[in-house]
Write an enzyme that holds these catalytic residues in place. Structure first.
Site, PDB file in Angstrom:
ATOM      1  N   ASN A  96      62.009  34.047  50.558  1.00  8.18           N
ATOM      2  CA  ASN A  96      61.703  35.054  51.575  1.00  8.18           C
ATOM      3  C   ASN A  96      61.804  34.491  52.983  1.00  8.18           C
ATOM      4  OD1 ASN A  96      60.865  37.335  49.854  1.00  8.18           O
ATOM      5  ND2 ASN A  96      59.143  36.032  49.282  1.00  8.18           N
ATOM      6  N   VAL A  97      62.025  35.402  53.935  1.00  5.89           N
ATOM      7  CA  VAL A  97      61.927  35.083  55.362  1.00  5.89           C
ATOM      8  C   VAL A  97      60.675  35.782  55.886  1.00  5.89           C
ATOM      9  CG1 VAL A  97      63.021  35.126  57.630  1.00  5.89           C
ATOM     10  CG2 VAL A  97      64.438  35.044  55.563  1.00  5.89           C
ATOM     11  N   ASP A 132      59.641  23.138  55.928  1.00  2.00           N
ATOM     12  CA  ASP A 132      58.342  23.701  55.561  1.00  2.00           C
ATOM     13  C   ASP A 132      57.318  22.601  55.309  1.00  2.00           C
ATOM     14  OD1 ASP A 132      59.836  22.894  53.364  1.00  2.00           O
ATOM     15  OD2 ASP A 132      59.231  24.565  52.088  1.00  2.00           O
TER      16      ASP A 132
END
EC number: 2.7.1.33
Length: 268
Positions: free
Chosen positions: A11-12, A110
């Site tokens: 996901n974004v 991340d």
């Protein structure tokens, strides 16, 4: 306001920050082919629905583990917000910590952001940061904020997809707590799958953290982040702190540092 764009493998996430507080967030499936115009149609409508003006966004920072998605998001920032986006890990938005590993450049964005946010929130402590994403990662940060290494394990959804796709007669199940509670002996196929996936994952986490703590040799605080952190936190005592927004908080910190670095350069 700061618009943080966190591109994961699945996901974004778009998050609007005001004074380090998340005011709104939106999520869309990751697709490197999605154009800046497609992002804009979707994002600007959502901002309008929730009462946020486009010109309220004064800074944009992008973090991505999907390099092909970066260009279109940079175009989005330029074309629709009139801003040059910061890219996490580059230029004024360099990480700012030491990665004491064999290949520092291979550390995912991340995970680097988790290091920044984790150390800022818990300075002077050894940390083990668990991030539940497409993969589940375990990262060791020392009291000086140095990244010392970690573990990459298949994410729980990835593990379940592999199991179902490889065994034709097994049903697709959702990730949830087994309905028979803490019993690990199932009486039917679906219950047995829930037990294997859920309690098997808990056992994997507990075992790896125990091994990491033994190898570190000193007390280490365990920080959990990612969508499933809250679910697992109810059924294990291994987490000392759960912060679902750790990665996004790292982006906000990185953006603040970039502003300060730009101001210092101007004064020089």
């Amino acid at each position: 306001m700061l618009l943080a764009v966190d591109v994961g493998n699945t996901n974004v996430v778009f998050a609007l920050f005001e004074d380090r507080t998340i005011r709104a967030r939106w999520r869309v499936a990751t697709d490197p082919r999605r154009t800046a115009d497609e992002y804009a149609v979707w994002l600007l409508q959502l901002m309008q629905i929730q009462g946020f003006a486009r010109d309220a966004v004064r800074q944009i920072v992008i973090s991505t583990v999907v390099p092909r998605a970066l260009h279109n998001l940079q175009v989005l920032a330029d074309k629709y917000f009139g801003l040059e986006a910061l890219v996490a890990g580059q230029g004024l938005a360099e990480w700012g910590f030491v990665a004491d590993v064999d290949e520092p450049r291979s550390l995912g964005a991340d995970r680097a952001l988790n290091v920044i946010a984790g150390h800022a929130a818990h300075p002077g402590q050894h940390l083990i940061i668990i991030d539940f994403g497409t993969a589940t990662t375990f990262d060791w940060v020392d009291p000086q904020g140095t990244y010392k290494g970690g573990i990459i394990a298949p994410g729980i959804n990835l593990s379940l997809d592999a199991l179902v796709s490889a065994a034709a007669k097994l049903p697709r199940i959702a990730i949830s707590v087994p309905r028979q509670g803490e019993s690990v002996i199932g009486r039917n196929t679906e219950d047995q799958m829930h037990i294997g996936v859920f309690w098997g994952y808990v056992a994997m986490m507990e075992g790896l953290i125990a091994r990491m703590r033994a190898e570190i040799g000193q007390p280490a605080k365990v920080i959990a982040t990612g969508g499933l952190a809250v679910l697992f936190d109810r059924h294990t005592r291994i987490f000392d702190h759960v912060d679902p927004d750790l990665t996004l908080d790292g982006m906000a910190l990185l953006a603040e540092r970039a502003i300060a670095a730009a101001q210092n350069r101007t004064q020089e």
